[in-house]
Design an enzyme around this catalytic site. Structure first.
Site, mmCIF file in Angstrom:
data_model
loop_
_atom_site.group_PDB
_atom_site.id
_atom_site.type_symbol
_atom_site.label_atom_id
_atom_site.label_comp_id
_atom_site.label_asym_id
_atom_site.label_seq_id
_atom_site.Cartn_x
_atom_site.Cartn_y
_atom_site.Cartn_z
ATOM 1 N N HIS A 67 0.842 -1.186 0.000
ATOM 2 C CA HIS A 67 0.000 0.000 0.000
ATOM 3 C C HIS A 67 0.878 1.236 0.000
ATOM 4 C CE1 HIS A 67 0.545 0.822 4.268
ATOM 5 N NE2 HIS A 67 0.301 -0.456 4.508
ATOM 6 N N LYS B 157 -6.309 8.253 8.940
ATOM 7 C CA LYS B 157 -5.558 7.045 8.679
ATOM 8 C C LYS B 157 -6.255 6.285 7.546
ATOM 9 C CE LYS B 157 -4.227 2.901 11.077
ATOM 10 N NZ LYS B 157 -2.848 2.582 11.059
ATOM 11 N N LYS C 180 -9.146 -0.015 5.376
ATOM 12 C CA LYS C 180 -10.101 -0.683 4.484
ATOM 13 C C LYS C 180 -11.518 -0.422 4.949
ATOM 14 C CE LYS C 180 -7.094 -4.305 2.801
ATOM 15 N NZ LYS C 180 -6.425 -5.418 3.439
#
Ligand code: MSP
Length: 470
Positions: free
Chosen positions: A17, A292, A295
């Protein structure tokens, strides 16, 4: 001089990521800078493939752990290549050589390891043991992973941090082991004061996926023991004399894992009688709109999409200049697009096009005088203030644009002031070549293109703009 730089090795329980890019980009910039200064540089990268998180994930997906970690490790290699980040050594913690070397490390530090009953809490997200105080502060739920802490009661081996606490505190306080930035160093010093001995194994019955503890097949090494050792096993320790490269010049890690690098890692090194790394650089987090990335919030930015949108150097540009080296910073598509169009395309791309056109159209001969590296730039780079060094460099790019606007070479050409025109264009070209040196660790491919326009014979403008506007 021989220098060694390391990056944190990511867990392979998912795709790379955007946050993972930070260690790689920062280490790459520093490595390129040191190489430019004539050093021989070794850069390590790799993947952290043990631990309960990874094991559970593979089980969930119903594929063999071996296959799962191999697939994901390959994705990280591809990602690193896409970032144009160069490493010399790549380690997978499931490499049999690494596992064997880890066991040898364990044997060598076993005087500082003892067995005891552990009763307490664990977070598989963080892969760490949690103190009762933290558990109650967080109401039993890990704030980073939104998962309840697990209660453990098991026999573990412990590393006697108390043997080295004073020594580590002294090394960090004196700057022998430099921790950057300063505010993190202060946090870490407090944390070490209160640090108990750390558990360094898990019973095999709870964690079948890891390196076996020597002479105790019922126990498996705690993933951080095995992971931290990678920095030296990849150099061949203990089979090979690593003194040419160890201690590392700089170890790049995120702020969340500084604690492991500033407590457990120095304790292991001291127990092995090895010197401490010179610097640990702890970078901040990449946030999405101040939050932050996660998902569950659904705000995760896919790094490959960013890379594909405007290319590698646009990615590196944003992450090395607009993401602060030390503190948390935002990525948003809007900011990224603006930086691309206003800064890369306008400030730099147009400058190259404009200056090369002026030189070639007026048939001016350019003599490069070979200016040295700017002192202020070197000062910032030596302090690992990369985003500031990049800002400073960009200021120089803008100065050249200003100078063109002030000197108006096209007016000089029109008025037939040939001598002045030649002088001005020579000054401008020399400034750009000198700024291009500062750009090269950050934007290596672009810098190469600029060098090929201005430093390799006849100057002609690039056929394609360096950063086509979008
Ligand atoms: N496996 C351990 C590291 C072992 S090093 C001996 C680990 N892996 S990780 O995949 O969780 O993180 C790898 C690196 O990415 C760490 O340096 C971490 O701080 C960094 N980042 C993860 N998310 C991040 C952001 N959102 N932003 C910036 N860096 C982040 O920890």
């Amino acid at each position: 001089m021989k220098k060694y730089i390391t990056t944190a090795i990511p867990y392979v329980n998912g795709d790379p990521h955007i946050g993972h890019a930070m260690d790689y980009c920062l280490a790459d910039v520093y490595a390129r800078y040191l190489k430019m200064k004539g050093n021989e540089v070794r850069v390590q990268a790799g993947t952290d493939e043990h631990g309960s998180k990874i094991y559970q994930k593979a089980e969930e997906l119903g594929i063999s752990v071996d296959e799962y970690v191999k697939q994901n490790s390959d994705k990280f290699k591809e990602f690193i290549a896409k970032l144009n980040v160069k490493y010399t050594d790549f380690i997978r913690t499931t490499d049999p050589e690494h596992e064997r070397r880890c066991q040898e490390i364990w044997r060598r530090i076993s005087d500082h390891i003892y067995k005891a009953e552990y009763e307490g809490w664990y977070c598989t997200g963080c892969e760490r043991f949690i103190t009762d105080k933290e558990v109650s502060e967080n109401n039993g739920i890990c704030p980073d992973h939104q998962k309840a802490y697990e209660k453990l009661s098991e026999e573990n081996y412990y590393l006697r941090i108390s043997d080295y606490k004073e020594r580590i505190i002294e090394a960090i306080s004196s700057g022998e082991l430099l921790i950057l930035p300063e505010f993190r160093k202060k946090e870490i010093l407090k944390l070490i004061e209160d640090s108990p001995d750390v558990s360094v194994s898990r019973p095999r019955s709870h964690l079948p996926w890891g390196v076996e503890v020597p002479n105790d097949p019922e126990q498996v090494m705690y993933v951080w023991m095995d992971a931290l050792s990678n920095y030296i096993t990849v150099l061949g320790y203990p089979d090979v004399d690593i003194s040419d490269y160890w201690p590392a010049e700089a170890q790049f890690v995120g702020k969340d894992i500084l604690r492991f690098h500033a407590i457990i890692w120095p304790a292991i090194l001291l127990a092995l009688n090895l010197p401490l790394p010179k610097t640990i650089v702890s970078h901040g987090f990449v946030l999405a709109d101040g939050q932050k990335m996660s998902k569950s919030i659904g705000n995760v930015v896919n790094p490959v999409e960013v890379l594909e949108k405007h290319g590698t150097d646009a990615f590196r540009y944003y992450f090395l200049r607009h993401i602060d080296t030390f503190s948390d910073s935002d990525f948003t598509w809007d900011k990224f697009e603006k930086a691309y169009n206003n800064e890369l395309a306008n400030d730099l791309g147009n400058l190259v096009q404009r200056l090369a056109t002026l030189i070639s159209k007026n048939d001016v001969e350019i003599k490069l005088v070979g200016l040295g590296l700017d002192d202020e730039f070197s000062k910032l780079m030596n302090k690992f203030e990369f985003s500031k060094a990049f800002d400073y460099t960009w200021g120089k790019v803008q100065d050249i644009n200003k100078k063109i606007d002030e000197e108006k070479p096209w007016v000089l050409a029109k008025n037939g002031e040939t001598e002045k025109l030649e002088k001005v264009l020579n000054e401008l070209a020399n400034s750009l070549v000198s700024v291009n040196k500062m750009l090269s660790p950050f934007l290596p491919a672009t810098s190469k293109k600029i060098a090929s326009v201005f430093e390799e014979g006849e100057i002609t403008p690039p056929r394609e703009p360096l950063f086509p506007k979008q």
